[in-house]
Design a protein around this motif. Sequence first.
Motif, PDB file in Angstrom:
ATOM      1  N   ALA A  53       0.311  -1.256  -0.357  1.00  0.00           N
ATOM      2  CA  ALA A  53       0.165  -0.128  -0.056  1.00  0.00           C
ATOM      3  C   ALA A  53       0.977   1.498  -0.497  1.00  0.00           C
ATOM      4  CB  ALA A  53      -0.891   0.048   1.463  1.00  0.00           C
ATOM      5  N   GLN A  54       2.282   1.752   0.310  1.00  0.00           N
ATOM      6  CA  GLN A  54       2.970   2.266  -0.115  1.00  0.00           C
ATOM      7  C   GLN A  54       2.811   3.347  -1.453  1.00  0.00           C
ATOM      8  OE1 GLN A  54       5.006   3.562   2.816  1.00  0.00           O
ATOM      9  NE2 GLN A  54       5.856   4.505   1.066  1.00  0.00           N
ATOM     10  N   ALA A  55       3.103   2.738  -1.796  1.00  0.00           N
ATOM     11  CA  ALA A  55       2.188   3.574  -3.500  1.00  0.00           C
ATOM     12  C   ALA A  55       0.925   4.820  -2.677  1.00  0.00           C
ATOM     13  CB  ALA A  55       2.431   3.050  -4.485  1.00  0.00           C
ATOM     14  N   PHE A  56      -0.059   4.270  -2.660  1.00  0.00           N
ATOM     15  CA  PHE A  56      -1.000   5.020  -2.071  1.00  0.00           C
ATOM     16  C   PHE A  56      -1.268   5.528  -0.716  1.00  0.00           C
ATOM     17  CE2 PHE A  56      -2.420   0.895  -3.386  1.00  0.00           C
ATOM     18  CZ  PHE A  56      -3.313   0.377  -2.393  1.00  0.00           C
ATOM     19  N   ALA A  57      -0.410   5.330  -0.083  1.00  0.00           N
ATOM     20  CA  ALA A  57      -0.170   5.903   1.377  1.00  0.00           C
ATOM     21  C   ALA A  57      -0.254   7.321   1.755  1.00  0.00           C
ATOM     22  CB  ALA A  57       0.701   5.529   2.163  1.00  0.00           C
ATOM     23  N   ASP A  58      -0.344   7.566   1.044  1.00  0.00           N
ATOM     24  CA  ASP A  58      -0.346   9.402   1.125  1.00  0.00           C
ATOM     25  C   ASP A  58      -1.571  10.126   0.083  1.00  0.00           C
ATOM     26  OD1 ASP A  58       1.747  10.013   2.926  1.00  0.00           O
ATOM     27  OD2 ASP A  58       3.198   9.395   0.873  1.00  0.00           O
ATOM     28  N   ARG A  59      -2.725   8.902  -0.383  1.00  0.00           N
ATOM     29  CA  ARG A  59      -3.621  10.477  -1.331  1.00  0.00           C
ATOM     30  C   ARG A  59      -4.985   9.304  -0.251  1.00  0.00           C
ATOM     31  NH1 ARG A  59      -3.857   6.740  -6.575  1.00  0.00           N
ATOM     32  NH2 ARG A  59      -6.040   6.791  -6.145  1.00  0.00           N
ATOM     33  N   PRO A  60      -5.970  10.640  -0.124  1.00  0.00           N
ATOM     34  CA  PRO A  60      -6.486  10.723   0.670  1.00  0.00           C
ATOM     35  C   PRO A  60      -7.645   9.478   0.429  1.00  0.00           C
ATOM     36  CG  PRO A  60      -7.367  12.715  -0.516  1.00  0.00           C
ATOM     37  CD  PRO A  60      -5.941  11.318  -1.066  1.00  0.00           C
ATOM     38  N   VAL A  61      -8.117   8.549   0.860  1.00  0.00           N
ATOM     39  CA  VAL A  61      -8.667   7.468   1.429  1.00  0.00           C
ATOM     40  C   VAL A  61      -9.086   7.216   0.553  1.00  0.00           C
ATOM     41  CG1 VAL A  61      -9.694   5.855   2.236  1.00  0.00           C
ATOM     42  CG2 VAL A  61      -7.047   5.782   3.488  1.00  0.00           C
ATOM     43  N   ARG A  62     -10.212   8.221   0.469  1.00  0.00           N
ATOM     44  CA  ARG A  62     -11.598   8.630  -0.190  1.00  0.00           C
ATOM     45  C   ARG A  62     -11.147   8.763  -1.815  1.00  0.00           C
ATOM     46  NH1 ARG A  62     -11.310  13.838  -1.627  1.00  0.00           N
ATOM     47  NH2 ARG A  62     -10.766  14.766   0.278  1.00  0.00           N
ATOM     48  N   THR A  63     -10.416   8.823  -1.904  1.00  0.00           N
ATOM     49  CA  THR A  63      -9.478   8.622  -3.690  1.00  0.00           C
ATOM     50  C   THR A  63      -9.419   6.846  -3.492  1.00  0.00           C
ATOM     51  OG1 THR A  63      -7.759   9.292  -3.298  1.00  0.00           O
ATOM     52  CG2 THR A  63      -9.369  10.697  -3.647  1.00  0.00           C
ATOM     53  N   LEU A  64      -9.513   5.985  -3.337  1.00  0.00           N
ATOM     54  CA  LEU A  64      -9.223   4.406  -3.302  1.00  0.00           C
ATOM     55  C   LEU A  64      -9.624   3.768  -3.965  1.00  0.00           C
ATOM     56  CD1 LEU A  64      -6.595   4.657  -0.229  1.00  0.00           C
ATOM     57  CD2 LEU A  64      -5.897   5.412  -2.701  1.00  0.00           C
ATOM     58  N   SER A  65      -9.451   2.481  -4.368  1.00  0.00           N
ATOM     59  CA  SER A  65     -10.627   1.722  -4.899  1.00  0.00           C
ATOM     60  C   SER A  65     -10.832   0.725  -3.490  1.00  0.00           C
ATOM     61  CB  SER A  65      -9.617   0.862  -5.812  1.00  0.00           C
ATOM     62  OG  SER A  65      -8.592   0.389  -5.672  1.00  0.00           O
ATOM     63  N   ALA A  66     -11.272   0.014  -3.455  1.00  0.00           N
ATOM     64  CA  ALA A  66     -12.135  -1.149  -2.588  1.00  0.00           C
ATOM     65  C   ALA A  66     -10.701  -1.761  -1.890  1.00  0.00           C
ATOM     66  CB  ALA A  66     -13.159  -1.393  -2.600  1.00  0.00           C
ATOM     67  N   GLY A  67      -9.706  -1.927  -3.009  1.00  0.00           N
ATOM     68  CA  GLY A  67      -9.032  -3.073  -3.250  1.00  0.00           C
ATOM     69  C   GLY A  67      -7.932  -2.533  -2.176  1.00  0.00           C
ATOM     70  N   GLN A  68      -7.648  -1.892  -2.575  1.00  0.00           N
ATOM     71  CA  GLN A  68      -6.599  -0.905  -2.448  1.00  0.00           C
ATOM     72  C   GLN A  68      -6.713  -0.158  -0.600  1.00  0.00           C
ATOM     73  OE1 GLN A  68      -6.900   2.492  -5.270  1.00  0.00           O
ATOM     74  NE2 GLN A  68      -4.522   2.159  -5.725  1.00  0.00           N
ATOM     75  N   ARG A  69      -7.805   0.434   0.179  1.00  0.00           N
ATOM     76  CA  ARG A  69      -8.626   0.428   0.983  1.00  0.00           C
ATOM     77  C   ARG A  69      -8.379  -1.143   2.215  1.00  0.00           C
ATOM     78  NH1 ARG A  69     -13.586   4.085   1.053  1.00  0.00           N
ATOM     79  NH2 ARG A  69     -13.845   4.767  -1.262  1.00  0.00           N
ATOM     80  N   ARG A  70      -8.427  -1.674   1.512  1.00  0.00           N
ATOM     81  CA  ARG A  70      -7.913  -3.205   2.077  1.00  0.00           C
ATOM     82  C   ARG A  70      -6.179  -3.588   2.442  1.00  0.00           C
ATOM     83  NH1 ARG A  70     -10.928  -7.347   4.682  1.00  0.00           N
ATOM     84  NH2 ARG A  70     -12.721  -5.242   4.491  1.00  0.00           N
ATOM     85  N   ARG A  71      -5.761  -2.646   1.283  1.00  0.00           N
ATOM     86  CA  ARG A  71      -4.745  -2.965   1.820  1.00  0.00           C
ATOM     87  C   ARG A  71      -4.164  -2.782   3.061  1.00  0.00           C
ATOM     88  NH1 ARG A  71      -1.313  -5.496  -2.392  1.00  0.00           N
ATOM     89  NH2 ARG A  71      -2.790  -6.771  -3.825  1.00  0.00           N
ATOM     90  N   VAL A  72      -4.830  -1.283   2.743  1.00  0.00           N
ATOM     91  CA  VAL A  72      -4.279  -0.397   3.689  1.00  0.00           C
ATOM     92  C   VAL A  72      -4.530  -0.634   5.378  1.00  0.00           C
ATOM     93  CG1 VAL A  72      -4.398   2.194   5.019  1.00  0.00           C
ATOM     94  CG2 VAL A  72      -4.341   2.138   3.109  1.00  0.00           C
ATOM     95  N   ALA A  73      -6.086  -0.785   5.334  1.00  0.00           N
ATOM     96  CA  ALA A  73      -6.714  -1.486   6.378  1.00  0.00           C
ATOM     97  C   ALA A  73      -5.690  -3.183   7.244  1.00  0.00           C
ATOM     98  CB  ALA A  73      -8.379  -1.481   6.408  1.00  0.00           C
ATOM     99  N   LEU A  74      -5.247  -3.752   5.806  1.00  0.00           N
ATOM    100  CA  LEU A  74      -4.572  -4.992   6.455  1.00  0.00           C
ATOM    101  C   LEU A  74      -3.264  -4.716   7.311  1.00  0.00           C
ATOM    102  CD1 LEU A  74      -5.606  -6.779   3.108  1.00  0.00           C
ATOM    103  CD2 LEU A  74      -5.624  -7.767   5.960  1.00  0.00           C
TER     104      LEU A  74
END
Lengths: 205, 226
Positions: free
Chosen positions: A119-140
Amino acid sequence: MLKVAGLHLWRGERHVLRGVSFAATPGQCVLLTGKNGAGKTTLLRAVAGLLDPEQGEVSWRGTAARKSRDEFHAELAYLGHDAPLKGDLSGRENLRYSIGIRRTVTAPEIHAALERTGAQAFADRPVRTLSAGQRRRVALAGVLLTGTVLWLLDEPTTNLDSDGKRLVASLIEAQLAGGGIVVAAVHQDLELGSGHVVNLELGAA
Amino acid sequence: MKTGPLEAARLVMVRDLRLAFRKPSQLLQPLMFFMIVATLFPLTLTPELSRLRDAAPGVLWVGALLSSLLALEFLFRDDAQDGTLEQFALSGQSLTWMLFAKTCVHWLLTGLPLALSAPLAAVGLGVPAEAMWSVVAALALGGFALSLIGAISAGLTLGARRGGVLLSLLTLPLAVPILVFGADATQRAITGGEFAPPMYLLGAIAVLGVTLAPLAAAAAVRIGLE
């Protein structure tokens, strides 16, 4: 170490959990399977202490989890259907606060966890702009950062690509190898290469 | 190392403040509502200053109460929807402290700005300049008590589908003493009477709120999460 004995739980008129019992020791993974509505989520929430069962008991390290709730919660990480993230904060900020209220956490630790879950590549974007899968990676990454013994995961592979599914499997394997316990509700097969896996089918009776 | 309860509360405050400033429209809405109510009254009532002055405490306090009810809906709702409250409840930390922190931030962002902007509205209602500080102080203290009491109702209505109306119904009876003493304090400030007694009573309600409301709110939120 985790013992669930004779859980009965009603949701309104429905008798969802009909005397569910299982136990798990360090290094063990319990996979909950069953049809939609079989009570997988309900069971996970009851184990976490979010739902009060009408009958039965969850015990942790030999004492009732309800009696020593804060100590039990300090040792568990729960990940539900939706990633518990704030849309207006970035993934990194989300983790800083959500893990920070549990334990002291440093920026490099967060960085490492985000890297581990890809999730490193998109860790600095607001979470609302992330896809569901990307969010799940952050949550993991958040689950990983809690550093707790017991993981309760509700459909951890939802929205993840095949790469992500392998990631979840490897995270669980590492958690088991480190003496952790994982209870996960799963739809699709989770292919764990190692670790002691117990299957529990709900709603069969 | 495990985070202490005060540090956890501090983090919750920082997080809430940061979130609030990324969504400023939600902050302005209650304040705008208060200003509109308070400035429309002088237009619809008599232009006679002495009579406006009589109505001023009532207008200011009813406006403040309604606007704080409007803001209460946002207190826990977003956190309940995205699962943040669930994680709070499962963090092994004191939910009481974290909800107290949230309530304080809520007051900082709604009650305090409202009190600070009250002089603008009060001028239109013919409140004399020397009474302004007292008006601000009474509204600030009363607003804090309102936020605390409101936190209980906000917790209780988490599980309800359309919680807004229920929330107002639950909060209003509890808010009446604050309204009575607050309006009384403002009245005395305007007429130059003894200002302290109703302020002491408001203070007592706020202290009672600080000691009991977070505990009750935490219990209510735990039920609401089921």
